[in-house]
Design an enzyme around this catalytic site. Structure first.
Site, short mmCIF file in Angstrom:
data_model
loop_
_atom_site.label_atom_id
_atom_site.label_comp_id
_atom_site.label_asym_id
_atom_site.label_seq_id
_atom_site.Cartn_x
_atom_site.Cartn_y
_atom_site.Cartn_z
N SER A 1 0.83 -1.21 0.00
CA SER A 1 0.00 0.00 0.00
C SER A 1 0.86 1.25 0.00
O SER A 1 0.35 2.35 -0.19
CB SER A 1 -0.93 0.01 1.21
N HIS B 1 -3.42 -3.85 -5.43
CA HIS B 1 -3.67 -3.24 -4.12
C HIS B 1 -5.14 -3.33 -3.74
O HIS B 1 -5.98 -2.59 -4.27
CB HIS B 1 -3.20 -1.76 -4.18
N GLU C 1 -6.55 -1.45 -6.96
CA GLU C 1 -5.64 -0.73 -7.86
C GLU C 1 -4.64 -1.74 -8.44
O GLU C 1 -4.05 -2.53 -7.70
CB GLU C 1 -4.89 0.35 -7.09
N ASN D 1 -4.99 5.93 -1.88
CA ASN D 1 -4.41 6.28 -0.58
C ASN D 1 -3.92 7.71 -0.55
O ASN D 1 -3.94 8.37 0.49
CB ASN D 1 -3.25 5.33 -0.23
N1 3HC Z 1 -14.65 -9.27 6.19
C1 3HC Z 1 -15.66 -9.70 5.40
N2 3HC Z 1 -16.85 -9.08 5.34
C2 3HC Z 1 -17.04 -8.02 6.14
C3 3HC Z 1 -16.05 -7.52 6.99
C4 3HC Z 1 -14.81 -8.21 7.01
N3 3HC Z 1 -13.79 -7.81 7.78
N4 3HC Z 1 -16.53 -6.44 7.65
C5 3HC Z 1 -17.79 -6.28 7.21
N5 3HC Z 1 -18.10 -7.21 6.31
C6 3HC Z 1 -19.36 -7.36 5.56
C7 3HC Z 1 -20.47 -7.82 6.46
O1 3HC Z 1 -20.51 -9.23 6.56
C8 3HC Z 1 -21.68 -7.27 5.74
O2 3HC Z 1 -21.98 -8.12 4.64
P1 3HC Z 1 -23.49 -8.29 4.13
O3 3HC Z 1 -24.01 -6.93 3.80
O4 3HC Z 1 -23.34 -9.18 2.93
O5 3HC Z 1 -24.24 -8.94 5.27
C9 3HC Z 1 -21.18 -5.95 5.15
O6 3HC Z 1 -19.76 -6.07 5.09
C10 3HC Z 1 -21.53 -4.77 6.04
O7 3HC Z 1 -20.98 -5.01 7.33
P2 3HC Z 1 -21.67 -4.59 8.70
O8 3HC Z 1 -23.17 -4.58 8.54
O9 3HC Z 1 -21.12 -5.44 9.80
O10 3HC Z 1 -21.11 -3.16 9.02
P3 3HC Z 1 -21.16 -1.84 8.18
O11 3HC Z 1 -22.40 -1.73 7.36
O12 3HC Z 1 -20.86 -0.82 9.18
O13 3HC Z 1 -19.95 -1.98 7.17
C11 3HC Z 1 -17.68 -1.67 6.53
C12 3HC Z 1 -18.63 -2.22 7.60
C13 3HC Z 1 -17.88 -2.48 5.24
C14 3HC Z 1 -16.26 -1.87 7.06
C15 3HC Z 1 -18.04 -0.17 6.26
O14 3HC Z 1 -18.05 0.54 7.47
C16 3HC Z 1 -17.06 0.51 5.32
O15 3HC Z 1 -17.19 0.42 4.10
N6 3HC Z 1 -16.07 1.25 5.89
C17 3HC Z 1 -15.05 1.94 5.10
C18 3HC Z 1 -13.93 0.97 4.78
C19 3HC Z 1 -12.86 1.62 3.93
O16 3HC Z 1 -12.90 2.78 3.56
N7 3HC Z 1 -11.84 0.82 3.59
C20 3HC Z 1 -10.68 1.28 2.85
C21 3HC Z 1 -9.55 1.53 3.81
S1 3HC Z 1 -8.07 2.07 2.99
C22 3HC Z 1 -7.22 0.66 2.67
O17 3HC Z 1 -7.58 -0.44 3.03
C23 3HC Z 1 -5.97 0.82 1.86
C24 3HC Z 1 -4.74 0.38 2.63
O18 3HC Z 1 -3.64 0.43 1.72
C25 3HC Z 1 -4.44 1.24 3.81
#
Ligand code: 3HC
Length: 289
Positions: free
Chosen positions: A119, A140, A152, A190
């Site tokens: 990343s 990514h 990505e 990012n």
């Molecule tokens: N693994 C698998 N599935 C997951 C999960 C995980 N760790 N966390 C959540 N889920 C699934 C749930 O099972 C659920 O699935 P469904 O709709 O099919 O039942 C769905 O995601 C929604 O989960 P929840 O209802 O428990 O919770 P939320 O609706 O609050 O969603 C979230 C959780 C998907 C994490 C949401 O809050 C989100 O999209 N957050 C932003 C995440 C983000 O921006 N990520 C990018 C980070 S940057 C990065 O990774 C880059 C790196 O280089 C740093």
């Protein structure tokens, strides 16, 4: 060029998620870890995630068993010898990545594509650890990998265009949205996202309540507040990304806040350690106490 068998090296948060995505997409997958304990953590992470999907009615037990049946687990790099593609997802340390790629260079088929899920590091620099830099691309994924659509695909200065195209096609076949871009610190997502997360941590450092920072941005439509998101990503990873992007952009927005460094120094690296900006009921949980 199709990828019938894909290896994943490193089954931490990202690697386990990537292996799950591949197996869900019908791809025969080989997960490799450094020792039995790490392998077991990775395996139980994937089992837990797919079993949660069964509990939520999103997957039948039969489908879950088929997904798990597509993944083999090993602590031996030799298990990657017949893979068409190997995706590395080990911690963000250039020396470690270079060591892994040197090993892949030895065991993988000459026509295999070798990918890094980095990343923050340079794909070109990682590729230099091998005798075949034209075979290395970046792929990514975002956390949580099974949920986030964006992937990505990064071409280094040397990547063979047909390898980049093949990985881009695979990502699309897995139901993700591939964005193909060049090799620069933070790539695209990012670089932009951390222009928001960096100032959020800086604001927390000036004494603004973390709950207010998070509530503000949730209320304008982000799925989670920026500090909660940093805890999810891992504060160690956030610090690495900010340092790499800041070194390249020079923007004060990307300057890592002191509070971030302090938390990382203390080992409070977010959800995975049980605490970061918030405290969780246990390591790996998203429940704030
Ligand atoms: N693994 C698998 N599935 C997951 C999960 C995980 N760790 N966390 C959540 N889920 C699934 C749930 O099972 C659920 O699935 P469904 O709709 O099919 O039942 C769905 O995601 C929604 O989960 P929840 O209802 O428990 O919770 P939320 O609706 O609050 O969603 C979230 C959780 C998907 C994490 C949401 O809050 C989100 O999209 N957050 C932003 C995440 C983000 O921006 N990520 C990018 C980070 S940057 C990065 O990774 C880059 C790196 O280089 C740093």
């Amino acid at each position: 060029m199709g990828f019938g068998k894909v290896g994943v090296v490193g089954l931490g948060t990202m690697g386990a998620g990537i292996a799950e995505v591949l197996a869900r997409g019908g791809v025969e997958t080989v997960g490799v870890e450094i020792n039995d304990a790490a392998l077991e953590r990775g395996r139980s992470g994937i089992e837990g995630s797919t079993t949660r999907a069964v509990t939520r009615g999103k997957l039948t037990e039969e489908a879950r068993d088929q997904i798990l049946g597509r993944i083999t687990f090993s602590t031996d790099f030799g298990a990657l010898a017949d893979c068409d593609l190997v995706i590395e997802a080990v911690p963000e340390l250039i020396a470690l990545k270079a060591k892994v790629f040197a090993q892949l260079d030895e065991v993988c088929r000459p026509d295999a594509v070798l990918a890094t899920n980095t990343s923050s590091l340079s794909v070109t620099e990682i590729a230099a650890a091998t005798s075949r830099p034209e075979s290395i691309v970046g792929v990514h994924f975002f956390n949580p990998a099974p949920v986030m659509k964006l992937v990505e695909v990064i071409h280094s200065e040397r990547s063979r265009p047909e390898f980049v195209a093949a990985v881009t096609e695979l990502v699309g076949d897995l139901g993700k949205v591939p964005v193909t871009i060049g090799d620069r610190a933070g790539f695209v997502a990012n670089r932009l996202l951390f222009g928001l997360l960096g100032p959020a941590a800086q604001l927390a450092e000036t004494g603004v309540a973390k709950e207010d920072i998070d509530a503000s941005l949730k209320a304008i439509g982000l799925p989670m507040g920026p500090l909660t998101l940093m805890d999810l990503i891992g504060l160690d990873t956030c610090l690495e990304v900010l340092e790499a992007v800041h070194a390249d952009s020079g923007s004060p927005r990307h300057e890592p806040a002191g509070i971030l460094r302090k938390l990382v120094d203390e080992g409070s690296v977010g959800r995975k350690s049980g605490g970061g900006f918030y405290t969780y009921d246990r390591a790996g949980s998203g429940t704030v106490v």
